[in-house]
Design an enzyme around this catalytic site. Structure first.
Site, PDB file in Angstrom:
ATOM      1  N   ASN A 166      -4.778 -74.238 -86.854  1.00 47.26           N
ATOM      2  CA  ASN A 166      -5.518 -75.468 -87.178  1.00 47.26           C
ATOM      3  C   ASN A 166      -6.883 -75.063 -87.718  1.00 47.26           C
ATOM      4  OD1 ASN A 166      -5.760 -74.768 -84.075  1.00 47.26           O
ATOM      5  ND2 ASN A 166      -7.699 -75.729 -84.684  1.00 47.26           N
ATOM      6  N   TYR A 215      -8.557 -69.315 -68.521  1.00 48.35           N
ATOM      7  CA  TYR A 215      -8.770 -70.730 -68.167  1.00 48.35           C
ATOM      8  C   TYR A 215      -7.771 -71.234 -67.122  1.00 48.35           C
ATOM      9  CZ  TYR A 215      -5.079 -71.528 -71.653  1.00 48.35           C
ATOM     10  OH  TYR A 215      -3.922 -71.486 -72.372  1.00 48.35           O
ATOM     11  N   GLU A 216      -6.712 -70.457 -66.888  1.00 46.39           N
ATOM     12  CA  GLU A 216      -5.750 -70.868 -65.859  1.00 46.39           C
ATOM     13  C   GLU A 216      -6.311 -70.634 -64.456  1.00 46.39           C
ATOM     14  OE1 GLU A 216      -1.461 -69.966 -66.829  1.00 46.39           O
ATOM     15  OE2 GLU A 216      -2.463 -68.843 -68.407  1.00 46.39           O
ATOM     16  N   MET A 269      -8.637 -68.398 -77.301  1.00 43.98           N
ATOM     17  CA  MET A 269      -8.871 -68.291 -75.850  1.00 43.98           C
ATOM     18  C   MET A 269      -8.213 -67.050 -75.249  1.00 43.98           C
ATOM     19  SD  MET A 269      -8.158 -72.304 -74.997  1.00 43.98           S
ATOM     20  CE  MET A 269      -8.724 -73.591 -76.132  1.00 43.98           C
ATOM     21  N   SER A 270      -8.007 -66.021 -76.063  1.00 47.72           N
ATOM     22  CA  SER A 270      -7.319 -64.817 -75.563  1.00 47.72           C
ATOM     23  C   SER A 270      -7.775 -63.592 -76.350  1.00 47.72           C
ATOM     24  CB  SER A 270      -5.803 -64.995 -75.710  1.00 47.72           C
ATOM     25  OG  SER A 270      -5.439 -65.007 -77.069  1.00 47.72           O
ATOM     26  N   HIS A 321       4.601 -70.987 -72.673  1.00 49.34           N
ATOM     27  CA  HIS A 321       4.179 -69.609 -72.369  1.00 49.34           C
ATOM     28  C   HIS A 321       5.069 -68.997 -71.277  1.00 49.34           C
ATOM     29  CE1 HIS A 321       0.078 -69.360 -74.313  1.00 49.34           C
ATOM     30  NE2 HIS A 321       0.351 -70.637 -74.439  1.00 49.34           N
ATOM     31  N   SER A 326       0.757 -68.076 -78.636  1.00 49.64           N
ATOM     32  CA  SER A 326       1.254 -69.449 -78.593  1.00 49.64           C
ATOM     33  C   SER A 326       2.242 -69.748 -79.696  1.00 49.64           C
ATOM     34  CB  SER A 326       0.057 -70.373 -78.833  1.00 49.64           C
ATOM     35  OG  SER A 326      -0.134 -71.227 -77.788  1.00 49.64           O
ATOM     36  N   HIS A 336      -3.947 -66.708 -69.254  1.00 54.28           N
ATOM     37  CA  HIS A 336      -5.271 -66.952 -69.822  1.00 54.28           C
ATOM     38  C   HIS A 336      -6.301 -67.112 -68.704  1.00 54.28           C
ATOM     39  CE1 HIS A 336      -2.472 -68.162 -73.000  1.00 54.28           C
ATOM     40  NE2 HIS A 336      -3.435 -67.863 -73.850  1.00 54.28           N
ATOM     41  N   HIS A 346      -2.606 -79.389 -78.544  1.00 57.03           N
ATOM     42  CA  HIS A 346      -1.756 -78.216 -78.298  1.00 57.03           C
ATOM     43  C   HIS A 346      -0.474 -78.326 -79.129  1.00 57.03           C
ATOM     44  CE1 HIS A 346      -0.292 -74.736 -76.170  1.00 57.03           C
ATOM     45  NE2 HIS A 346       0.734 -75.390 -75.661  1.00 57.03           N
ATOM     46  N   ALA A 369      -2.640 -67.660 -81.523  1.00 57.44           N
ATOM     47  CA  ALA A 369      -2.892 -68.813 -82.367  1.00 57.44           C
ATOM     48  C   ALA A 369      -4.391 -69.072 -82.281  1.00 57.44           C
ATOM     49  CB  ALA A 369      -2.110 -70.012 -81.864  1.00 57.44           C
TER      50      ALA A 369
HETATM   51  N1  HPA Z   1      -9.939 -73.359 -80.674  1.00 60.24           N
HETATM   52  C1  HPA Z   1      -9.690 -72.544 -79.641  1.00 60.24           C
HETATM   53  N2  HPA Z   1      -8.490 -72.037 -79.407  1.00 60.24           N
HETATM   54  C2  HPA Z   1      -7.508 -72.334 -80.247  1.00 60.24           C
HETATM   55  C3  HPA Z   1      -7.700 -73.170 -81.357  1.00 60.24           C
HETATM   56  C4  HPA Z   1      -8.988 -73.714 -81.579  1.00 60.24           C
HETATM   57  O1  HPA Z   1      -9.241 -74.476 -82.535  1.00 60.24           O
HETATM   58  N3  HPA Z   1      -6.503 -73.277 -81.997  1.00 60.24           N
HETATM   59  C5  HPA Z   1      -5.631 -72.497 -81.299  1.00 60.24           C
HETATM   60  N4  HPA Z   1      -6.225 -71.935 -80.243  1.00 60.24           N
END
Ligand code: HPA
Length: 275
Positions: free
Chosen positions: A238, A88-89, A214-215, A64, A33, A86, A250, A116
């Protein structure tokens, strides 16, 4: 999709790519990301949008946009995935990992994963880079569930050292020499698309998780299954939920990745030149 179909599908996408390029990459690099800018560093030979590969999964997430970029970093032939799909898609996990299996079939010997991630470890701040030392896969779908073809890899693959120790040591050396701060830790993949609750983050922290996303983990698993060396770096975009006074977005993830991009790009380029 029946699990046995994936090998047929893999052969099909391999033929489709080989009709367009005979480039043989040594390294596969997956850009996470907001880290897509790295592609500017590649001496590009050939770009191949995923949409031009028949039967290939195409990402639906903003930021993406998906393509393979074939080219060189220094003398090293690489294939770079600008954008990944991903779980989740809504894709079957066998489709999520299809691009990784394809890159192995194209010739890569090392897979370099980036993402990320939310930071859990004490002392982490947004913008930190984290060398992935190990992962926790138990909250993600295992991409090897289903019949196994031993031509691809073993039924019960060892996962003692997913992220190659020699490569990790090299990466730490390169970070040090280039004065780029590099943390290290354990990455955990959840399915998403929801970010975690503060209670989930407390649970993950107690389980030894340093960064969550998530990857990556499903990709690392299939690469190790096929015998390829793996390494990975997370950009801590973050602090994870509850460790940060603000709700997660996001946009925040992308902004922090943008801020870290110059450091990340320099580090990844220097590493790849040594492969
Ligand atoms: N959680 C899950 N996936 C993420 C996060 C998070 O805080 N930040 C970037 N991808």
């Amino acid at each position: 999709m029946a699990h046995t179909d994936y090998l047929e599908k893999l052969e099909k996408v391999l033929v489709s790519v080989r009709e367009k390029t005979d480039f043989v990459p040594r390294v596969g690099l997956v850009l996470g990301s907001g880290l897509g800018d790295f592609a500017k560093n590649i001496n590009v030979s050939f770009k191949l949008p995923y949409s031009e590969i028949e039967g290939f999964p195409v990402s639906t997430v903003p930021g993406h946009d998906g393509r393979f970029i074939f080219g060189h970093i220094g003398d090293v032939p690489i294939v770079c995935m600008k954008g990944r799909v991903h779980y989740y898609e809504g894709y079957d996990v066998s489709d999520v990992v299809l691009p990784i299996r394809l890159m192995v079939k194209l010739g890569i010997k090392t897979l370099f994963l980036t993402n990320a991630a939310g930071g859990l470890k004490d002392g982490f701040s947004a913008g930190d880079l984290m060398l992935i030392t190990d992962h926790i896969s138990v909250f993600a779908p295992n991409p090897l569930i289903g019949p196994n073809d031993t031509k691809i890899g073993p039924r019960f693959p060892d996962m003692t050292e997913v992220y190659n120790l020699k490569i990790r040591e090299k990466i730490q050396e390169i970070a040090y020499e280039n004065d780029i701060p590099l943390e290290s830790g354990v990455y955990c993949q959840l399915t998403g698309p929801t970010y975690e609750t503060p209670a989930e983050i407390r649970m993950l922290k107690s389980l030894g998780v340093d960064a969550v996303g998530m990857s990556t983990v499903v990709e690392a698993i299939v690469a190790r299954h096929m015998g390829v060396n793996v390494c990975g770096i997370s950009c801590i975009s973050n602090l994870a939920a509850g460790l940060n006074p603000n709700p997660l977005s996001h946009e925040e993830v992308q902004a922090a990745a943008d801020e870290a991009a110059p450091r990340f790009t320099r580090l990844v380029s220097e590493i790849i030149k040594t492969f």
